[in-house]
Scaffold this motif. Structure first.
Motif, short mmCIF file in Angstrom:
data_model
loop_
_atom_site.label_atom_id
_atom_site.label_comp_id
_atom_site.label_asym_id
_atom_site.label_seq_id
_atom_site.Cartn_x
_atom_site.Cartn_y
_atom_site.Cartn_z
N GLU A 66 0.84 -1.20 0.00
CA GLU A 66 0.00 0.00 0.00
C GLU A 66 0.87 1.25 0.00
N ALA A 67 1.92 1.25 0.82
CA ALA A 67 2.83 2.39 0.85
C ALA A 67 3.53 2.57 -0.49
N LEU A 68 3.90 1.47 -1.11
CA LEU A 68 4.55 1.53 -2.42
C LEU A 68 3.60 2.12 -3.45
N ASP A 69 2.34 1.67 -3.43
CA ASP A 69 1.35 2.19 -4.37
C ASP A 69 1.15 3.69 -4.17
N GLN A 73 1.97 6.72 -6.82
CA GLN A 73 0.97 7.72 -7.18
C GLN A 73 1.52 9.12 -6.95
N ALA A 74 2.21 9.32 -5.84
CA ALA A 74 2.78 10.63 -5.54
C ALA A 74 3.84 11.00 -6.57
N MET A 75 4.66 10.02 -6.97
CA MET A 75 5.69 10.30 -7.97
C MET A 75 5.06 10.62 -9.32
N ASP A 76 3.97 9.91 -9.67
CA ASP A 76 3.26 10.21 -10.91
C ASP A 76 2.69 11.62 -10.89
N LYS A 77 2.10 12.00 -9.77
CA LYS A 77 1.54 13.35 -9.65
C LYS A 77 2.64 14.40 -9.76
N ALA A 78 3.79 14.13 -9.13
CA ALA A 78 4.91 15.09 -9.19
C ALA A 78 5.42 15.20 -10.62
N ALA A 79 5.51 14.08 -11.32
CA ALA A 79 5.96 14.12 -12.71
C ALA A 79 4.98 14.89 -13.58
N ASP A 80 3.68 14.68 -13.36
CA ASP A 80 2.67 15.42 -14.12
C ASP A 80 2.75 16.92 -13.83
N ALA A 81 2.92 17.26 -12.56
CA ALA A 81 3.02 18.68 -12.18
C ALA A 81 4.25 19.31 -12.81
#
Length: 131
Positions: A66-69, A73-81
């Motif tokens: 769960e922590a990995l997921d 997700q946080a890394m994906d959001k940061a990359a999108d931002a």
């Protein structure tokens, strides 16, 4: 649990020592039954401990996943931002370059108009001087 088995065995030995010969066989049978029960209890305790350990390991694995997921997700959001910010910066730079080009074109046009006006004035003076 490690203390219980020796205590049971010690108690059984003392019980056997105190028994007379006719009761000795019954005491041995009772001691064997008690040892079997103690062994079964130890197995059950070990099985329960193993099951608890497996459950704890499964819960830890689930929490880790769960922590990995969430991390992904946080890394994906940061990359999108970051990508959005780069797009915005590129658009702003293009707008600034277009504005600078327009300003340079306006300045060049004004200089050309001024040169044209100066040439017309010079021509008009030259024509007047010829008369």
């Amino acid at each position: 649990m490690k203390i219980i088995a020796p205590l049971l065995v010690g108690g059984l030995v003392l019980a056997l020592a105190g028994c007379n010969k006719p009761d000795m066989e019954q005491a041995r049978d009772d001691a064997a039954a008690a040892a079997d029960h103690a062994a079964e209890a130890a197995r059950e305790t070990g099985d329960a401990a193993a099951a608890a350990t497996r459950d704890a390991a499964n819960r830890a694995a689930d929490a880790t996943q769960e922590a990995l997921d969430k991390s992904e997700q946080a890394m994906d959001k940061a990359a999108d931002a970051t990508a959005n910010a780069m797009d915005d910066a590129k658009a702003a730079a293009n707008d600034a370059a277009a504005d600078a080009s327009a300003a340079a074109a306006d300045a060049a046009q004004k200089a050309a108009d001024h040169a044209h006006d100066a040439a017309e004035d010079a021509r008009a003076r030259a024509d007047e001087a010829k008369r």
